[in-house]
Motif scaffolding. Structure first.
Motif, PDB file in Angstrom:
ATOM      1  N   ARG A  80       0.831  -1.214  -0.066  1.00 27.03           N
ATOM      2  CA  ARG A  80       0.069  -0.053  -0.256  1.00 27.03           C
ATOM      3  C   ARG A  80       0.862   1.375  -0.146  1.00 27.03           C
ATOM      4  NH1 ARG A  80      -2.675  -0.965   4.057  1.00 27.03           N
ATOM      5  NH2 ARG A  80      -4.246  -2.312   3.220  1.00 27.03           N
ATOM      6  N   ALA A  81       1.976   1.260   0.815  1.00 26.36           N
ATOM      7  CA  ALA A  81       2.939   2.387   1.002  1.00 26.36           C
ATOM      8  C   ALA A  81       3.567   2.699  -0.568  1.00 26.36           C
ATOM      9  CB  ALA A  81       4.083   2.174   1.876  1.00 26.36           C
ATOM     10  N   ILE A  82       3.802   1.637  -1.303  1.00 26.37           N
ATOM     11  CA  ILE A  82       4.567   1.782  -2.586  1.00 26.37           C
ATOM     12  C   ILE A  82       3.484   2.145  -3.454  1.00 26.37           C
ATOM     13  CG2 ILE A  82       5.451   0.369  -4.331  1.00 26.37           C
ATOM     14  CD1 ILE A  82       6.780  -1.279  -2.447  1.00 26.37           C
ATOM     15  N   MET A  89       3.489  10.204  -7.222  1.00 29.00           N
ATOM     16  CA  MET A  89       4.530  10.464  -8.326  1.00 29.00           C
ATOM     17  C   MET A  89       3.384  10.745  -9.551  1.00 29.00           C
ATOM     18  SD  MET A  89       7.488  10.468  -7.713  1.00 29.00           S
ATOM     19  CE  MET A  89       8.112  10.100  -9.250  1.00 29.00           C
ATOM     20  N   PHE A  90       2.200  10.267  -9.633  1.00 34.10           N
ATOM     21  CA  PHE A  90       1.509  10.556 -10.884  1.00 34.10           C
ATOM     22  C   PHE A  90       1.126  11.877 -10.856  1.00 34.10           C
ATOM     23  CE2 PHE A  90       0.662   5.605 -11.529  1.00 34.10           C
ATOM     24  CZ  PHE A  90       0.963   6.016 -12.979  1.00 34.10           C
ATOM     25  N   LYS A 121       3.693   3.104 -14.838  1.00 41.56           N
ATOM     26  CA  LYS A 121       3.091   2.678 -13.267  1.00 41.56           C
ATOM     27  C   LYS A 121       4.310   1.822 -12.520  1.00 41.56           C
ATOM     28  CE  LYS A 121      -1.028   1.719 -13.062  1.00 41.56           C
ATOM     29  NZ  LYS A 121      -2.399   0.984 -13.378  1.00 41.56           N
ATOM     30  N   LYS A 122       4.762   0.870 -13.325  1.00 41.60           N
ATOM     31  CA  LYS A 122       5.934   0.106 -12.686  1.00 41.60           C
ATOM     32  C   LYS A 122       7.002   0.960 -12.552  1.00 41.60           C
ATOM     33  CE  LYS A 122       3.825  -3.955 -12.947  1.00 41.60           C
ATOM     34  NZ  LYS A 122       3.353  -4.436 -11.548  1.00 41.60           N
ATOM     35  N   TRP A 127      10.691   3.193  -8.298  1.00 41.65           N
ATOM     36  CA  TRP A 127      11.290   4.303  -7.722  1.00 41.65           C
ATOM     37  C   TRP A 127      10.972   4.516  -6.331  1.00 41.65           C
ATOM     38  CZ3 TRP A 127      14.955   7.735  -8.391  1.00 41.65           C
ATOM     39  CH2 TRP A 127      14.883   9.059  -7.412  1.00 41.65           C
ATOM     40  N   VAL A 128       9.440   4.585  -6.128  1.00 41.56           N
ATOM     41  CA  VAL A 128       9.012   4.778  -4.668  1.00 41.56           C
ATOM     42  C   VAL A 128       9.604   3.650  -3.871  1.00 41.56           C
ATOM     43  CG1 VAL A 128       6.926   4.634  -3.206  1.00 41.56           C
ATOM     44  CG2 VAL A 128       7.062   5.895  -5.533  1.00 41.56           C
ATOM     45  N   GLY A 129       9.656   2.256  -4.092  1.00 42.59           N
ATOM     46  CA  GLY A 129      10.247   1.206  -3.151  1.00 42.59           C
ATOM     47  C   GLY A 129      11.589   1.619  -2.994  1.00 42.59           C
ATOM     48  N   LYS A 130      12.246   2.048  -3.989  1.00 42.12           N
ATOM     49  CA  LYS A 130      13.945   2.374  -3.542  1.00 42.12           C
ATOM     50  C   LYS A 130      13.840   3.546  -2.404  1.00 42.12           C
ATOM     51  CE  LYS A 130      17.033   2.454  -6.603  1.00 42.12           C
ATOM     52  NZ  LYS A 130      17.957   3.008  -7.784  1.00 42.12           N
ATOM     53  N   SER A 131      12.923   4.483  -2.790  1.00 39.61           N
ATOM     54  CA  SER A 131      13.048   5.675  -1.677  1.00 39.61           C
ATOM     55  C   SER A 131      12.547   5.275  -0.560  1.00 39.61           C
ATOM     56  CB  SER A 131      12.134   6.804  -2.490  1.00 39.61           C
ATOM     57  OG  SER A 131      12.530   7.239  -3.793  1.00 39.61           O
ATOM     58  N   LEU A 132      11.592   4.445  -0.455  1.00 44.41           N
ATOM     59  CA  LEU A 132      11.261   4.131   0.787  1.00 44.41           C
ATOM     60  C   LEU A 132      12.311   3.263   1.615  1.00 44.41           C
ATOM     61  CD1 LEU A 132       7.505   3.256   0.237  1.00 44.41           C
ATOM     62  CD2 LEU A 132       8.421   5.181   1.277  1.00 44.41           C
ATOM     63  N   ARG A 133      13.028   2.352   0.909  1.00 44.63           N
ATOM     64  CA  ARG A 133      13.876   1.502   1.584  1.00 44.63           C
ATOM     65  C   ARG A 133      15.151   2.375   2.186  1.00 44.63           C
ATOM     66  NH1 ARG A 133      12.270  -2.047  -2.455  1.00 44.63           N
ATOM     67  NH2 ARG A 133      13.926  -1.200  -3.922  1.00 44.63           N
ATOM     68  N   ARG A 134      15.215   3.327   1.316  1.00 48.76           N
ATOM     69  CA  ARG A 134      16.648   4.152   1.576  1.00 48.76           C
ATOM     70  C   ARG A 134      16.298   4.909   2.854  1.00 48.76           C
ATOM     71  NH1 ARG A 134      17.069   6.357  -2.768  1.00 48.76           N
ATOM     72  NH2 ARG A 134      15.724   8.188  -2.626  1.00 48.76           N
ATOM     73  N   ARG A 135      15.102   5.704   2.710  1.00 49.85           N
ATOM     74  CA  ARG A 135      14.497   6.280   4.064  1.00 49.85           C
ATOM     75  C   ARG A 135      14.324   5.331   5.264  1.00 49.85           C
ATOM     76  NH1 ARG A 135       8.819   9.249   3.807  1.00 49.85           N
ATOM     77  NH2 ARG A 135       9.939  10.704   2.270  1.00 49.85           N
TER      78      ARG A 135
END
Length: 204
Positions: A80-82, A89-90, A121-122, A127-135
């Motif tokens: 859900r977060a991703i 982002m959209f 979409k993918k 991008w969001v998944g990488k950003s959340l993991r980095r955060r």
């Protein structure tokens, strides 16, 4: 013709450019928001790159707009977060595109949005998944750093407390006394081993 030759020879690059742009009214419109980075200031760049810049209500009301096929209640917290980050982002991308291309009509923006929903979409989810993991990693590192600093600070405060000093004074004396006694006994034992017993002469 010469400029199009490299694109024809590199189908992967051509496919990426087709996914990242759309022709509207004879003008190429970029769908990838990062292709506008030369026109960003620092605040806009940070606003685009960091998830969580839009409020939750704005994201939740646009979930079905970009993910009509998703049953949101069945998603895990991470999924859900991703997807929420992808919705963000959209929305950010559409705002940037309309800002840098103010001549686009409502119909053209709708056409652009439909293509984005298919092609980006993918990429947005990745991008969001990488950003959340980095955060998450940065937050964990910050917590560890804060914990170390707090531990050091508490020890310093404890050692600087006069009550602690009075309590540690007898203990320090005991440790020094025990150390001295241990050294003294050890040195005596060492010296005793070095003393040679005199030889006994046998009578003939």
């Amino acid at each position: 013709m010469a400029s199009s030759a490299p694109l024809q020879q590199n189908p992967q690059l051509q496919r990426r450019l087709q996914q990242d742009s759309i022709e509207l009214a004879g003008k190429t419109i970029y769908l990838n928001p990062f292709l506008y980075w030369r026109r960003f200031d620092a605040n806009t760049d940070r606003w685009l790159r960091e998830p969580g810049q839009l409020n939750e209500d704005q994201i939740s009301t646009n979930r079905v707009r970009f993910y009509p096929e998703v049953v949101w209640d069945s998603l895990s917290d991470e999924e859900r977060a991703i997807k929420d980050g992808s919705v963000e982002m959209f929305l950010k991308s559409l705002e940037l595109i309309s800002t840098f291309n103010p001549e686009l009509t409502a119909g053209q923006l709708l056409e652009l949005e439909r293509k984005m929903a298919v092609t980006k979409k993918k990429a947005f989810e990745h991008w969001v998944g990488k950003s959340l993991r980095r955060r998450s990693q940065e937050e964990k590192a910050e917590k560890r750093r804060f914990s170390r600093q707090r531990w050091v600070r508490e020890w310093r405060e404890w050692l600087a407390d006069p009550t602690t000093g009075r309590a540690l004074l007898p203990l320090t004396g005991l440790i020094l006394t025990a150390g001295f006694l241990g050294w003294h006994l050890g040195s005596q034992q060492f010296c005793r081993e070095l003393i040679l017993q005199p030889g006994v002469q046998r009578s003939r």
